[in-house]
Scaffold this motif. Structure first.
Motif, PDB file in Angstrom:
ATOM      1  N   ARG A  90       0.880  -1.164   0.000  1.00 25.87           N
ATOM      2  CA  ARG A  90       0.000   0.000   0.000  1.00 25.87           C
ATOM      3  C   ARG A  90       0.920   1.216   0.000  1.00 25.87           C
ATOM      4  N   VAL A  91       0.786   2.064  -1.009  1.00 30.99           N
ATOM      5  CA  VAL A  91       1.704   3.183  -1.201  1.00 30.99           C
ATOM      6  C   VAL A  91       0.940   4.493  -1.055  1.00 30.99           C
ATOM      7  N   VAL A  92       1.484   5.406  -0.279  1.00 35.36           N
ATOM      8  CA  VAL A  92       0.885   6.725  -0.095  1.00 35.36           C
ATOM      9  C   VAL A  92       1.882   7.777  -0.544  1.00 35.36           C
ATOM     10  N   VAL A  93       1.435   8.677  -1.399  1.00 40.39           N
ATOM     11  CA  VAL A  93       2.213   9.875  -1.710  1.00 40.39           C
ATOM     12  C   VAL A  93       1.413  11.075  -1.218  1.00 40.39           C
ATOM     13  N   MET A  94       2.112  12.115  -0.831  1.00 37.33           N
ATOM     14  CA  MET A  94       1.443  13.308  -0.311  1.00 37.33           C
ATOM     15  C   MET A  94       2.240  14.542  -0.691  1.00 37.33           C
ATOM     16  N   ASP A  95       1.530  15.640  -0.867  1.00 36.10           N
ATOM     17  CA  ASP A  95       2.185  16.935  -1.024  1.00 36.10           C
ATOM     18  C   ASP A  95       2.421  17.505   0.372  1.00 36.10           C
ATOM     19  N   SER A  96       3.678  17.817   0.685  1.00 36.97           N
ATOM     20  CA  SER A  96       3.983  18.412   1.983  1.00 36.97           C
ATOM     21  C   SER A  96       3.272  19.754   2.151  1.00 36.97           C
ATOM     22  N   ARG A  97       3.134  20.202   3.386  1.00 36.90           N
ATOM     23  CA  ARG A  97       2.402  21.443   3.647  1.00 36.90           C
ATOM     24  C   ARG A  97       2.950  22.594   2.810  1.00 36.90           C
ATOM     25  N   GLY A  98       2.045  23.325   2.185  1.00 38.83           N
ATOM     26  CA  GLY A  98       2.415  24.466   1.351  1.00 38.83           C
ATOM     27  C   GLY A  98       2.961  24.098  -0.012  1.00 38.83           C
ATOM     28  N   HIS A  99       3.204  22.824  -0.261  1.00 41.98           N
ATOM     29  CA  HIS A  99       3.720  22.347  -1.539  1.00 41.98           C
ATOM     30  C   HIS A  99       2.577  21.785  -2.382  1.00 41.98           C
ATOM     31  N   GLY A 100       2.767  21.803  -3.688  1.00 40.51           N
ATOM     32  CA  GLY A 100       1.801  21.167  -4.566  1.00 40.51           C
ATOM     33  C   GLY A 100       0.387  21.627  -4.302  1.00 40.51           C
ATOM     34  N   ARG A 101      -0.483  20.680  -3.980  1.00 37.74           N
ATOM     35  CA  ARG A 101      -1.906  20.953  -3.786  1.00 37.74           C
ATOM     36  C   ARG A 101      -2.276  21.096  -2.320  1.00 37.74           C
ATOM     37  N   SER A 102      -1.297  20.932  -1.420  1.00 37.89           N
ATOM     38  CA  SER A 102      -1.563  21.074   0.014  1.00 37.89           C
ATOM     39  C   SER A 102      -1.487  22.538   0.426  1.00 37.89           C
ATOM     40  N   THR A 103      -2.206  22.870   1.491  1.00 36.04           N
ATOM     41  CA  THR A 103      -2.197  24.235   2.004  1.00 36.04           C
ATOM     42  C   THR A 103      -1.263  24.329   3.212  1.00 36.04           C
ATOM     43  N   ARG A 104      -1.134  25.513   3.730  1.00 37.47           N
ATOM     44  CA  ARG A 104      -0.368  25.720   4.961  1.00 37.47           C
ATOM     45  C   ARG A 104      -1.121  26.714   5.825  1.00 37.47           C
ATOM     46  N   ALA A 185       9.975  23.896 -10.658  1.00 32.25           N
ATOM     47  CA  ALA A 185       9.108  23.822  -9.485  1.00 32.25           C
ATOM     48  C   ALA A 185       8.194  25.037  -9.393  1.00 32.25           C
ATOM     49  N   GLY A 186       8.688  26.196  -9.844  1.00 34.35           N
ATOM     50  CA  GLY A 186       7.859  27.393  -9.851  1.00 34.35           C
ATOM     51  C   GLY A 186       6.664  27.263 -10.767  1.00 34.35           C
ATOM     52  N   HIS A 187       6.864  26.705 -11.948  1.00 33.38           N
ATOM     53  CA  HIS A 187       5.757  26.486 -12.884  1.00 33.38           C
ATOM     54  C   HIS A 187       4.769  25.464 -12.323  1.00 33.38           C
ATOM     55  N   GLU A 188       5.297  24.422 -11.683  1.00 32.65           N
ATOM     56  CA  GLU A 188       4.420  23.407 -11.115  1.00 32.65           C
ATOM     57  C   GLU A 188       3.634  23.966  -9.934  1.00 32.65           C
ATOM     58  N   TYR A 189       4.282  24.811  -9.146  1.00 31.05           N
ATOM     59  CA  TYR A 189       3.592  25.452  -8.023  1.00 31.05           C
ATOM     60  C   TYR A 189       2.422  26.289  -8.542  1.00 31.05           C
ATOM     61  N   GLU A 190       2.676  27.067  -9.581  1.00 27.69           N
ATOM     62  CA  GLU A 190       1.628  27.931 -10.140  1.00 27.69           C
ATOM     63  C   GLU A 190       0.461  27.107 -10.674  1.00 27.69           C
ATOM     64  N   ALA A 198       2.142  32.987  -5.247  1.00 25.82           N
ATOM     65  CA  ALA A 198       2.931  33.205  -4.030  1.00 25.82           C
ATOM     66  C   ALA A 198       4.224  32.394  -4.020  1.00 25.82           C
ATOM     67  N   TYR A 199       4.721  31.985  -5.195  1.00 27.74           N
ATOM     68  CA  TYR A 199       5.899  31.112  -5.225  1.00 27.74           C
ATOM     69  C   TYR A 199       7.122  31.775  -4.599  1.00 27.74           C
ATOM     70  N   ASP A 200       7.355  33.055  -4.900  1.00 28.19           N
ATOM     71  CA  ASP A 200       8.536  33.721  -4.353  1.00 28.19           C
ATOM     72  C   ASP A 200       8.490  33.762  -2.829  1.00 28.19           C
ATOM     73  N   ASP A 201       7.328  34.037  -2.273  1.00 29.10           N
ATOM     74  CA  ASP A 201       7.192  34.037  -0.813  1.00 29.10           C
ATOM     75  C   ASP A 201       7.363  32.623  -0.264  1.00 29.10           C
ATOM     76  N   PHE A 202       6.832  31.650  -0.967  1.00 27.92           N
ATOM     77  CA  PHE A 202       6.987  30.242  -0.585  1.00 27.92           C
ATOM     78  C   PHE A 202       8.460  29.856  -0.527  1.00 27.92           C
ATOM     79  N   VAL A 203       9.215  30.205  -1.562  1.00 31.78           N
ATOM     80  CA  VAL A 203      10.649  29.898  -1.580  1.00 31.78           C
ATOM     81  C   VAL A 203      11.366  30.612  -0.437  1.00 31.78           C
ATOM     82  N   ALA A 204      10.989  31.854  -0.171  1.00 33.36           N
ATOM     83  CA  ALA A 204      11.626  32.602   0.915  1.00 33.36           C
ATOM     84  C   ALA A 204      11.380  31.935   2.261  1.00 33.36           C
TER      85      ALA A 204
END
Length: 285
Positions: A90-104, A185-190, A198-204
């Motif tokens: 059983r395999v689980v993948v997840m987007d970490s907080r603030g990454h991908g489709r997850s929020t923070r 990663a910036g394009h994927e984030y968008e 908010a990618y620049d703030d995310f990277v910061a």
């Protein structure tokens, strides 16, 4: 005479094909998401975590496996590994907080907090214990879980991780391959994020965490009881080789594996070798 020689040299050189990049200098495409009927958002630990589940309940003794991606990335990067693991786990993948489709939320990024997110998702999915395969930040989170949530973690396959900030090479963001990853990663984030501009703030915010964490002591690493493999590519752009060797020598009974002709992105550059090593560790195959 010298001038004629130089003209001849440059004419011949110009006619030669450009040298192909070494495999460790390449950044292969991000895999397409592997289809599954079990995907969604879990409201846990004050945020919404995007996850996908593959494979049936563990068969042939295979334990659940959680794949944790690196900083700035998302769960899609694990496509090649999902295909290798799903037949027996059983395999689980997840987007970490603030990454991908997850929020923070308003809390600053931190490895302890992100490890607690993993445990909260495990609770939501009713997974009592799982093996961890982590890349970069995901590898650090895996080690954090082994330190702070010992009863929830089986084995930890920690690829391209560090335990102190000095384990990271200076100026890694200027390396051409790593710089290409940051741009991608910036394009994927968008494309994926609920806050696409908010990618620049995310990277910061992530960079602030990287500047301060992790900072584990020898004693903390020596307290890890989970089976651990410390793995890296022989041309990692980010992690110092001596630090990788230090981790393997400090964590009790840890294995050390250096993948040839590969970098911080070995799981994309040579998925066959990466997967063979991963399965050998997890399943003894």
């Amino acid at each position: 005479m010298h001038r004629l020689f130089l003209v001849f040299f440059f004419c011949v050189a110009a006619s030669l094909p450009a040298l192909a990049a070494e495999r460790w200098e390449t950044l292969p495409p991000t895999p397409q998401p592997v289809a599954t009927q079990r995907a969604g958002h879990a409201a846990v630990n004050g945020i919404s975590i995007y996850y996908r589940v593959y494979g049936d309940a563990p068969v042939q003794g295979g334990t659940p496996v959680i794949l944790l991606h690196g900083g700035l990335a998302n769960a899609d990067y694990w496509g090649h590994q999902v295909e290798a693991l799903a037949p027996h786990h059983r395999v689980v993948v997840m987007d970490s907080r603030g990454h991908g489709r997850s929020t923070r939320d308003a809390r600053p990024y931190g490895y302890d907090l992100m490890a607690d997110d993993v445990v909260a998702l495990m609770d939501e999915l009713k997974i009592a214990k799982a093996d961890i395969v982590g890349w970069s930040d995901g590898g650090i989170i895996g080690l954090d879980l082994a330190l702070r949530h010992k009863d929830r973690v089986g084995k930890v396959f920690a690829f391209a991780a560090n335990s102190v900030t000095s384990g990271v090479k200076d100026g890694v963001e200027k390396n051409p391959t790593f710089a290409a990853f940051i741009e991608r990663a910036g394009h994927e984030y968008e494309a994926n994020s609920a806050t696409p501009k908010a990618y620049d703030d995310f990277v910061a915010q992530i960079s602030k965490m990287w500047a301060e964490q992790p900072n584990w002591t020898d004693a903390q690493l020596q307290s890890i009881t989970s089976p651990v493999w410390i793995v890296d590519g022989d041309h990692d752009e980010a992690i110092k080789r001596e630090h990788t060797e230090y981790l393997a020598s400090t964590i009790p009974h840890a294995g050390l594996l250096i993948l040839p002709n590969a970098s911080h992105f070995a799981f994309l550059q040579d998925p066959e070798l990466f997967n063979a090593a991963m399965l050998r560790f997890l399943d003894g195959k």
